[in-house]
Motif scaffolding. Structure first.
Motif, PDB file in Angstrom:
ATOM      1  N   GLU A 186       0.830  -1.207   0.000  1.00 13.29           N
ATOM      2  CA  GLU A 186       0.000   0.000   0.000  1.00 13.29           C
ATOM      3  C   GLU A 186       0.865   1.258   0.000  1.00 13.29           C
ATOM      4  OE1 GLU A 186      -3.666   1.988   2.602  1.00 13.29           O
ATOM      5  OE2 GLU A 186      -2.757   0.077   3.224  1.00 13.29           O
ATOM      6  N   LEU A 187       1.992   1.226   0.748  1.00 11.70           N
ATOM      7  CA  LEU A 187       2.902   2.374   0.776  1.00 11.70           C
ATOM      8  C   LEU A 187       3.493   2.626  -0.615  1.00 11.70           C
ATOM      9  CD1 LEU A 187       4.492   4.551   2.266  1.00 11.70           C
ATOM     10  CD2 LEU A 187       6.196   2.798   2.875  1.00 11.70           C
ATOM     11  N   SER A 188       3.855   1.539  -1.326  1.00  9.08           N
ATOM     12  CA  SER A 188       4.401   1.701  -2.687  1.00  9.08           C
ATOM     13  C   SER A 188       3.381   2.346  -3.609  1.00  9.08           C
ATOM     14  CB  SER A 188       4.825   0.328  -3.228  1.00  9.08           C
ATOM     15  OG  SER A 188       5.825  -0.244  -2.421  1.00  9.08           O
ATOM     16  N   GLU A 189       2.106   1.906  -3.483  1.00  7.15           N
ATOM     17  CA  GLU A 189       1.066   2.484  -4.334  1.00  7.15           C
ATOM     18  C   GLU A 189       0.856   3.959  -4.014  1.00  7.15           C
ATOM     19  OE1 GLU A 189      -2.292   0.049  -3.614  1.00  7.15           O
ATOM     20  OE2 GLU A 189      -1.542  -1.681  -4.776  1.00  7.15           O
ATOM     21  N   VAL A 190       0.849   4.310  -2.692  1.00 10.71           N
ATOM     22  CA  VAL A 190       0.662   5.711  -2.301  1.00 10.71           C
ATOM     23  C   VAL A 190       1.818   6.560  -2.806  1.00 10.71           C
ATOM     24  CG1 VAL A 190       0.571   7.260  -0.311  1.00 10.71           C
ATOM     25  CG2 VAL A 190      -0.793   5.160  -0.315  1.00 10.71           C
ATOM     26  N   GLU A 191       3.058   6.052  -2.678  1.00 10.82           N
ATOM     27  CA  GLU A 191       4.210   6.820  -3.146  1.00 10.82           C
ATOM     28  C   GLU A 191       4.170   7.009  -4.657  1.00 10.82           C
ATOM     29  OE1 GLU A 191       7.498   4.668  -1.654  1.00 10.82           O
ATOM     30  OE2 GLU A 191       7.547   5.705   0.288  1.00 10.82           O
ATOM     31  N   ALA A 192       3.711   5.978  -5.392  1.00  2.00           N
ATOM     32  CA  ALA A 192       3.591   6.127  -6.842  1.00  2.00           C
ATOM     33  C   ALA A 192       2.559   7.198  -7.196  1.00  2.00           C
ATOM     34  CB  ALA A 192       3.204   4.790  -7.473  1.00  2.00           C
ATOM     35  N   LYS A 193       1.400   7.172  -6.494  1.00  4.61           N
ATOM     36  CA  LYS A 193       0.394   8.194  -6.753  1.00  4.61           C
ATOM     37  C   LYS A 193       0.928   9.577  -6.386  1.00  4.61           C
ATOM     38  CE  LYS A 193      -3.604   5.139  -6.005  1.00  4.61           C
ATOM     39  NZ  LYS A 193      -4.786   4.895  -5.165  1.00  4.61           N
ATOM     40  N   LEU A 194       1.692   9.648  -5.271  1.00  5.74           N
ATOM     41  CA  LEU A 194       2.228  10.936  -4.821  1.00  5.74           C
ATOM     42  C   LEU A 194       3.157  11.524  -5.876  1.00  5.74           C
ATOM     43  CD1 LEU A 194       2.537  13.060  -2.644  1.00  5.74           C
ATOM     44  CD2 LEU A 194       4.352  11.677  -1.601  1.00  5.74           C
ATOM     45  N   VAL A 195       3.982  10.674  -6.489  1.00  5.09           N
ATOM     46  CA  VAL A 195       4.891  11.163  -7.548  1.00  5.09           C
ATOM     47  C   VAL A 195       4.089  11.725  -8.722  1.00  5.09           C
ATOM     48  CG1 VAL A 195       6.605  10.447  -9.235  1.00  5.09           C
ATOM     49  CG2 VAL A 195       6.756   9.626  -6.888  1.00  5.09           C
ATOM     50  N   GLN A 196       2.997  11.011  -9.080  1.00  5.61           N
ATOM     51  CA  GLN A 196       2.158  11.492 -10.182  1.00  5.61           C
ATOM     52  C   GLN A 196       1.507  12.830  -9.843  1.00  5.61           C
ATOM     53  OE1 GLN A 196      -0.577   8.341 -11.032  1.00  5.61           O
ATOM     54  NE2 GLN A 196       0.993   6.990 -11.890  1.00  5.61           N
ATOM     55  N   LYS A 197       0.965  12.944  -8.635  1.00  5.11           N
ATOM     56  CA  LYS A 197       0.280  14.175  -8.240  1.00  5.11           C
ATOM     57  C   LYS A 197       1.261  15.332  -8.096  1.00  5.11           C
ATOM     58  CE  LYS A 197      -3.755  12.306  -8.142  1.00  5.11           C
ATOM     59  NZ  LYS A 197      -4.768  12.678  -9.130  1.00  5.11           N
ATOM     60  N   GLN A 198       2.468  15.086  -7.541  1.00  5.37           N
ATOM     61  CA  GLN A 198       3.454  16.154  -7.396  1.00  5.37           C
ATOM     62  C   GLN A 198       3.922  16.666  -8.759  1.00  5.37           C
ATOM     63  OE1 GLN A 198       6.427  14.390  -4.888  1.00  5.37           O
ATOM     64  NE2 GLN A 198       5.514  15.189  -2.999  1.00  5.37           N
ATOM     65  N   ALA A 199       3.852  15.798  -9.767  1.00  7.02           N
ATOM     66  CA  ALA A 199       4.212  16.259 -11.111  1.00  7.02           C
ATOM     67  C   ALA A 199       3.153  17.175 -11.691  1.00  7.02           C
ATOM     68  CB  ALA A 199       4.426  15.063 -12.027  1.00  7.02           C
ATOM     69  N   ILE A 200       1.912  17.128 -11.106  1.00  8.31           N
ATOM     70  CA  ILE A 200       0.804  17.933 -11.636  1.00  8.31           C
ATOM     71  C   ILE A 200       0.498  19.123 -10.727  1.00  8.31           C
ATOM     72  CG2 ILE A 200      -1.607  17.872 -12.351  1.00  8.31           C
ATOM     73  CD1 ILE A 200      -1.260  14.902 -12.877  1.00  8.31           C
ATOM     74  N   PHE A 201       0.449  18.861  -9.400  1.00  6.88           N
ATOM     75  CA  PHE A 201       0.033  19.886  -8.447  1.00  6.88           C
ATOM     76  C   PHE A 201       1.208  20.314  -7.574  1.00  6.88           C
ATOM     77  CE2 PHE A 201      -3.582  16.912  -9.009  1.00  6.88           C
ATOM     78  CZ  PHE A 201      -4.397  17.772  -9.756  1.00  6.88           C
ATOM     79  N   THR A 202       0.996  21.401  -6.848  1.00  2.00           N
ATOM     80  CA  THR A 202       1.979  21.859  -5.870  1.00  2.00           C
ATOM     81  C   THR A 202       1.851  21.043  -4.605  1.00  2.00           C
ATOM     82  OG1 THR A 202       0.484  23.527  -4.989  1.00  2.00           O
ATOM     83  CG2 THR A 202       1.893  24.165  -6.851  1.00  2.00           C
ATOM     84  N   ILE A 203       2.775  21.274  -3.673  1.00  4.82           N
ATOM     85  CA  ILE A 203       2.784  20.474  -2.438  1.00  4.82           C
ATOM     86  C   ILE A 203       1.622  20.843  -1.533  1.00  4.82           C
ATOM     87  CG2 ILE A 203       4.254  22.057  -1.140  1.00  4.82           C
ATOM     88  CD1 ILE A 203       5.668  19.561  -0.043  1.00  4.82           C
ATOM     89  N   ASN A 204       1.048  22.058  -1.709  1.00  5.10           N
ATOM     90  CA  ASN A 204      -0.065  22.490  -0.848  1.00  5.10           C
ATOM     91  C   ASN A 204      -1.417  22.024  -1.388  1.00  5.10           C
ATOM     92  OD1 ASN A 204       1.693  23.855   0.892  1.00  5.10           O
ATOM     93  ND2 ASN A 204       1.738  25.664  -0.457  1.00  5.10           N
ATOM     94  N   HIS A 205      -1.431  21.339  -2.504  1.00  8.53           N
ATOM     95  CA  HIS A 205      -2.704  20.865  -3.057  1.00  8.53           C
ATOM     96  C   HIS A 205      -3.333  19.814  -2.124  1.00  8.53           C
ATOM     97  CE1 HIS A 205      -5.494  18.989  -5.853  1.00  8.53           C
ATOM     98  NE2 HIS A 205      -5.461  20.157  -6.500  1.00  8.53           N
TER      99      HIS A 205
END
Length: 671
Positions: A255-274
């Motif tokens: 689950e941590l690997s999946e969350v980190e993968a999603k986090l990388v995708q979102k950080q590429a799109i949004f800022t850290i405060n999103h």
């Protein structure tokens, strides 16, 4: 097929290009030859047995390492490795033709045969001799590479036992020196049967203890080697393996690997405060704390490695082997301690025997133990050499390089098939593209238009004389004539036109005029196609020298013919000459209807001007011939010139019905 027939020129050009490209590709392609060969891996298991003297024997299975899961894949990787192919490329006669190693590697193909130990090689070349040479060079380089890998592997395996082997050899030499000196100094020989029996028992126990110690040392040594390989202490390895087999821990890690993968995708799109990034960061922190809690719960204060994988390719197998070796060493040491106790009790009894005799026996025992340990270590070194052959066997050539009798390319049949597919697919695509630019007219395109008269005319087989035309389509034209007779036409004039050529406007004009005559009206047919004079040529009146007088074709039906002209025909219409001619004919003969056959609207500029004079328009379309864009443009031009589209005639409609003649004596069967 009808749509394709309309674009036959474009299709002809496309297919000519495909054929030309195919011929050019076949004529310019260089032949490629292939050479095939087969290699076979011999049986890699050995039956190494070594006598350890008083310690027993050393069996191959006792120190058996895990075999390769798929040795053919390992050999395939070695065959296609960059280091090996670089050596082959250096000796290739055409090495300057290849820009990089990957391009050269494409000439070689290795195929492991299932359920066997055979490797099939396929090598390509511009000449048969070159393909054979490349295959031979590859096999030689491969066998030399196996020798290098085998030698390096053997050295790596042996270096772990060199120190132990030297120490065992020194102990053996020391024991041999002591017993030789003792015998020389004392001259004692053990011949007492009772003493010999006790000594034999002690020797047996000592031998068992020494064997247990030897095996324990071997197990301990193997555990140490495995510990060095995985870089973990036994306690840490046990805790790490336990942690890796914990299903909850594995689920949290996943689950941590999946969350980190999603986090990388979102950080590429949004800022850290999103909000989504913050939510994923919070989930990651929670999961990391859970992992830390699992590690603390399982490991305590002992360092662990939470990345241990439980599959057969990971370090979990080495950890299991380490634990097994440690358990075996502990058990063997425990057995040695129990044997030591028994030996101690027997030695107490033996102490009552002469000291020198016991000392001699002890020295002999030490010699036997030292000799057994030394032979055991030698057997282990030999076994490691055998293990090197397990990983990198001496591969044999099963089938020598054999070149194919014919080149594999270019293949005319395959190129012909490709050309056929390209022709079919390209033709379909081209037809669809051309048709999408100006598609045929459909019934849906006419739904928005409202016409007072809509009539369908069947396909006409006889388009010659008027009598045959009337018999062919008598019913349909009479319906059209009846509908027109009920319309309040301005000046009783009707313009028959179409969007493009070939839609049958001239045929409709003739048929309509003949039907109106049958209804009792007097009709004047006017040829207003000043460029082609299709109506005049159709009725055979192209030699007339006057433009002002009509010609009688049959009772109550006259023709105002024209001749094909060049120049500015629009000026004739704008000056009123055409309208004056019509007025003169009407004044002289008092016609009930004037049917004007004009040029297609899309091809000329005079037809819209004529429509401004003769506002009632009968528009002709033909299925599989009329274009949607041309028809819509024609409607727009006629509307701009104040014309009224009175009716629509759909010409050339397929029908299976038999005509019913209203004319006495007319044939009712189509020829």
């Amino acid at each position: 097929m009808t749509i394709a027939a309309r674009h036959w020129k474009s299709l002809l050009v496309l297919n000519a290009l495909v054929v030309s490209a195919t011929i050019a590709a076949y004529s310019t392609s260089k032949p490629v030859w292939t050479t095939t060969a087969q290699l076979i891996l011999p049986k890699t298991t050995s039956n190494l047995d070594a006598s350890l003297g008083t310690l027993g024997t050393f069996k191959n299975g006792n120190l058996d390492f895990s075999p390769e899961l798929n040795p053919l894949k390992v050999q395939t990787s070695i065959l296609m490795s960059d280091a090996l192919l670089e050596k082959v490329l250096d000796s290739d006669p055409e090495k300057n033709k290849f820009k990089n190693l990957e391009q050269y590697k494409a000439l070689f193909q290795v195929s492991p045969q299932e359920q066997s130990t055979v490797l099939s090689l396929t090598v390509s070349g511009s000449q048969p001799d070159l393909a054979t040479l490349r295959t031979q060079n590859l096999i030689k380089a491969y066998q030399a590479r196996l020798d290098e890998l085998r030698e390096g592997n053997s050295k790596e395996r042996q270096k772990f036992n060199v120190k132990e082997l030297e120490q065992a050899k020194a102990k053996l030499s020391n024991a041999q020196t002591k017993i030789a000196r003792f015998k020389q100094a004392t001259g004692i020989v053990n011949n007492d049967a009772q003493t010999q029996g006790i000594v034999t028992t002690i020797n047996a126990l000592v031998g068992s203890r020494a064997q247990a110690l030897s095996l324990a040392q071997a197990s301990a040594s193997r555990s140490k080697v495995l510990s060095e390989r995985i870089n973990m202490a036994p306690a840490s390895a046990v805790r790490s393996l336990s942690l890796s087999e914990n299903q909850e821990f594995k689920a949290v890690r996943k689950e941590l690997s999946e969350v980190e993968a999603k986090l990388v995708q979102k950080q590429a799109i949004f800022t850290i405060n999103h909000p989504e990034v913050q939510t994923l960061l919070a989930q990651r922190s929670t999961l990391r704390r859970q992992i830390g809690a699992y590690i603390t719960q399982v490991a305590g204060n002992i360092p662990v490695d939470p990345t241990i994988a439980t599959d057969s390719q990971g370090r979990a197998v080495l950890i299991q082997q380490q634990l097994l070796s440690e358990s075996e060493a502990e058990a063997q040491f425990q057995q040695a301690r129990q044997l030591e106790k028994q030996i101690t009790e027997l030695q107490r009894y033996l102490n009552s025997l002469p000291a020198k005799q016991a000392q001699l026996l002890e020295l002999q025992r030490q010699l036997d133990v030292a000799e057994g340990i030394y032979k055991g270590l030698v057997a282990q070194v030999q076994q490691k050499s055998v293990d090197a052959f397990d990983a990198y066997p001496n591969v044999q050539v099963l089938d020598p390089p054999r070149v194919n009798s014919k080149p594999i390319s270019p293949k005319l049949f395959l190129m012909a098939i490709n050309a056929l597919l390209a022709s079919v697919i390209g033709s379909i695509a081209l037809v669809l593209f051309l048709e999408s630019r100006n598609p045929l007219l459909s019934a849906k395109d006419l739904q928005e238009q409202k016409f007072a008269i809509v009539e369908r005319i069947p396909r006409i087989k006889h388009s010659g004389v008027i009598s045959e035309l009337a018999i062919e389509t008598e019913v349909e034209f009479q319906r059209l004539a009846s509908a027109i007779s009920l319309q309040p036409l301005e000046n009783r004039r009707l313009l028959v036109t179409s969007a493009i050529m070939g839609e049958g406007k001239t045929t409709v004009a003739i048929g309509l005029a003949n039907a109106l005559v049958d209804l009792g009206f007097k009709v004047l047919l006017v040829d207003a196609d000043f460029r082609q004079a299709a109506l005049s040529r159709r009725l055979g009146y192209t030699q007339t020298s006057t433009e002002d007088l009509s010609i009688s074709i049959q009772p109550n039906l006259d023709l105002l013919p024209t001749l094909p002209r060049q120049g500015k025909i629009v000026e004739i219409i704008r000056r009123g000459n055409f309208e004056k001619t019509l007025a003169t004919c009407e004044a002289n003969n008092k016609y009930d209807y004037i049917i004007v056959d004009s040029a297609p609207v899309s091809f000329t500029s005079e037809t819209p001007l004529i429509a401004n004079i003769i506002r009632n328009v009968l528009f002709v379309v033909r299925p599989d011939t009329s274009y949607r864009d041309s028809v819509n443009e024609s409607f727009a031009q006629l509307t701009q010139h104040n014309a009224q589209i009175l009716g629509l005639v759909v010409n050339g409609v397929a029908t299976n019905s038999r005509p019913y003649s209203y004319t006495h004596g007319a044939s009712t069967t189509k020829s």
